[in-house]
Write a protein that holds these residues in place. Structure first.
Motif, mmCIF file in Angstrom:
data_model
loop_
_atom_site.group_PDB
_atom_site.id
_atom_site.type_symbol
_atom_site.label_atom_id
_atom_site.label_comp_id
_atom_site.label_asym_id
_atom_site.label_seq_id
_atom_site.Cartn_x
_atom_site.Cartn_y
_atom_site.Cartn_z
ATOM 1 N N VAL A 101 22.643 5.024 39.314
ATOM 2 C CA VAL A 101 23.301 4.564 38.086
ATOM 3 C C VAL A 101 23.423 5.693 37.056
ATOM 4 N N ASP A 102 22.473 6.641 37.112
ATOM 5 C CA ASP A 102 22.560 7.780 36.185
ATOM 6 C C ASP A 102 23.870 8.557 36.377
ATOM 7 N N TYR A 153 26.740 7.136 37.349
ATOM 8 C CA TYR A 153 27.924 6.277 37.206
ATOM 9 C C TYR A 153 28.891 6.771 36.127
ATOM 10 N N SER A 165 18.349 7.938 39.641
ATOM 11 C CA SER A 165 18.932 6.723 40.202
ATOM 12 C C SER A 165 20.446 6.925 40.303
#
Ligand code: ADP
Length: 389
Positions: A336-337, A339, A334
């Motif tokens: 977000v991983d 970020y 994802s």
């Protein structure tokens, strides 16, 4: 039409904006709608799309009955894309539904030949162009333009699909064949190949009652026909060029009667002229920087405009904003991983994820950096975006 989420009939917001299309543009209208206390309902093409955070129904935007049923549950209809057919749009208007932008304006975002003809009629600067119906007509156009031309399908193109540089009269035979097989017939758009210095985009917003505001003109960089990077405002721009870009976009908005946000894609020629390439009548990738970089984002402004509310200031919050698209995204991971890596040491960077499955070339998010030193802002935005490759 399948209701994914049950309409919140108990929720007395007073105002609901209906958005046709469930992509990231609809998704990015949700945050400002929440802030304004306005409800958003989406008619999505498929389940699990980007905008499903809002109340969502899944249905075919080409089917008048489906769209009418959806439209009757909202106060105003607007769009995430420009593909809703004219007969459907006109059915909505005929039923007394508020539609912004309306069919008479959207026509020129749906058909590049009609758009070229209308802009020429308005006296606005466009590349040399012709409607060509055969290889012979294309040959004539090539001969008059140094042997090279850009050929475009009038309808259905996006992100560079349906755009081709040709130097041979038979270079678009497949498209001519497809047109001949289509019962509606039609022509291709042939244009001079503009030796542009760079591409610019000018956004304006216009209310049905007439108020217009303009953001500063921006520079857009495309890779493989897809917008990759936007710098706001466009660096080293002559005052006259910026004014011309603004005046053109206002003339388009007023001349065509666009309501909501309009993006005018422009070519800047080496001799400082500005030519109109394309029109988009909705929030646009060239305006994503406004979320973090301007007093009023294009998404908030679009909602205000389609509701005929007073428009907000388009003024930038910082001298520079740079937006870089996240294309493809990290496979099997994802966004977000990534970020922690993308954001560490970059406090001026904002990341926007669209909740989409990464696929090669797909726009799955963007980053925006802002600040007063352009080189630092560019490095920040590009560095952050690179963490998602
Ligand atoms: P799409 O509708 O797929 O976005 P465009 O008409 O905007 O297609 O064209 C895509 C890209 O092709 C433009 O951003 C520009 O880089 C290039 N292009 C389009 N028209 C011309 C032209 N007349 N001269 C030179 N380049 C062009």
């Amino acid at each position: 039409m399948k209701h994914l989420n049950v309409w919140r009939e108990d929720f007395v917001s007073g105002t609901t904006v209906g958005v046709i299309g469930g992509g990231q543009l609809a998704r990015m209208m949700i945050a400002p709608a929440v802030e304004l206390g306005i409800a958003i309902r989406v008619l999505a093409e498929a389940p699990h799309m980007s905008a499903e955070l809002a109340e969502t129904a899944v249905g075919d935007y080409r089917d008048a009955a489906t769209v009418l049923e959806f439209a009757r549950t909202v106060d105003v209809v607007t769009f995430d894309h420009e593909h809703v057919p004219q007969h459907v749009l006109r059915a909505l208007v005929g039923a007394g539904i508020r539609v912004h932008p309306g069919p008479d304006a959207l026509l020129y975002a749906q058909d590049k030949l009609l758009m070229r003809a209308r802009l020429s009629e308005l006296g606005l600067p466009v590349p040399d162009w012709a409607a060509v119906e055969s290889a012979e007509a294309l040959e004539e156009f090539l001969a008059a333009h140094g042997g090279r031309a850009v050929v475009k399908t009038a309808r259905g193109g996006y992100d560079g699909k349906g755009v081709r540089v040709v130097s041979d009269a038979h270079g678009a035979d497949d498209w001519f064949t497809a047109l001949a097989e289509d019962s509606n017939g039609g022509a291709l758009l042939a244009e001079e190949l503009v030796p542009f210095r760079r591409e610019l985009a000018q956004q304006v917003a216009r209310r049905p009652s007439g108020e217009v505001v303009a953001w500063p003109v921006v520079e857009t960089v495309q890779k493989d026909g897809v917008c990759a990077e936007v710098v706001a405002p466009a660096p080293a721009t002559a005052e006259s060029t910026a004014t011309e870009a603004r005046d053109i976009a206002i003339q388009v908005a007023e001349g065509i009667g666009v309501t909501g946000v309009l993006a005018v894609e422009l070519f800047e020629t080496p001799d400082g002229r500005v030519l109109v390439n394309e029109l988009a009548m909705r929030p646009h990738n060239s305006g994503h920087w406004t979320i973090d970089g301007s007093v009023t984002s294009q998404f908030e402004q679009h909602l205000r405009a389609v509701l005929d509310l007073p428009l907000g200031s388009p003024a930038p919050l910082q001298p520079w904003a740079v937006m870089v698209n996240i294309l493809g995204g990290p496979a099997g991971e994802s966004l977000v991983d990534r970020y922690p890596r993308a954001l560490a040491g970059r406090p001026a960077v904002k990341v926007h994820g669209y909740g989409k499955e990464p696929r090669p070339g797909r726009k799955v998010g963007h980053v925006t950096a802002t600040g007063d030193d352009l080189d630092a802002v560019l490095a920040d935005a590009r560095g952050a975006a690179a963490c998602f490759l």
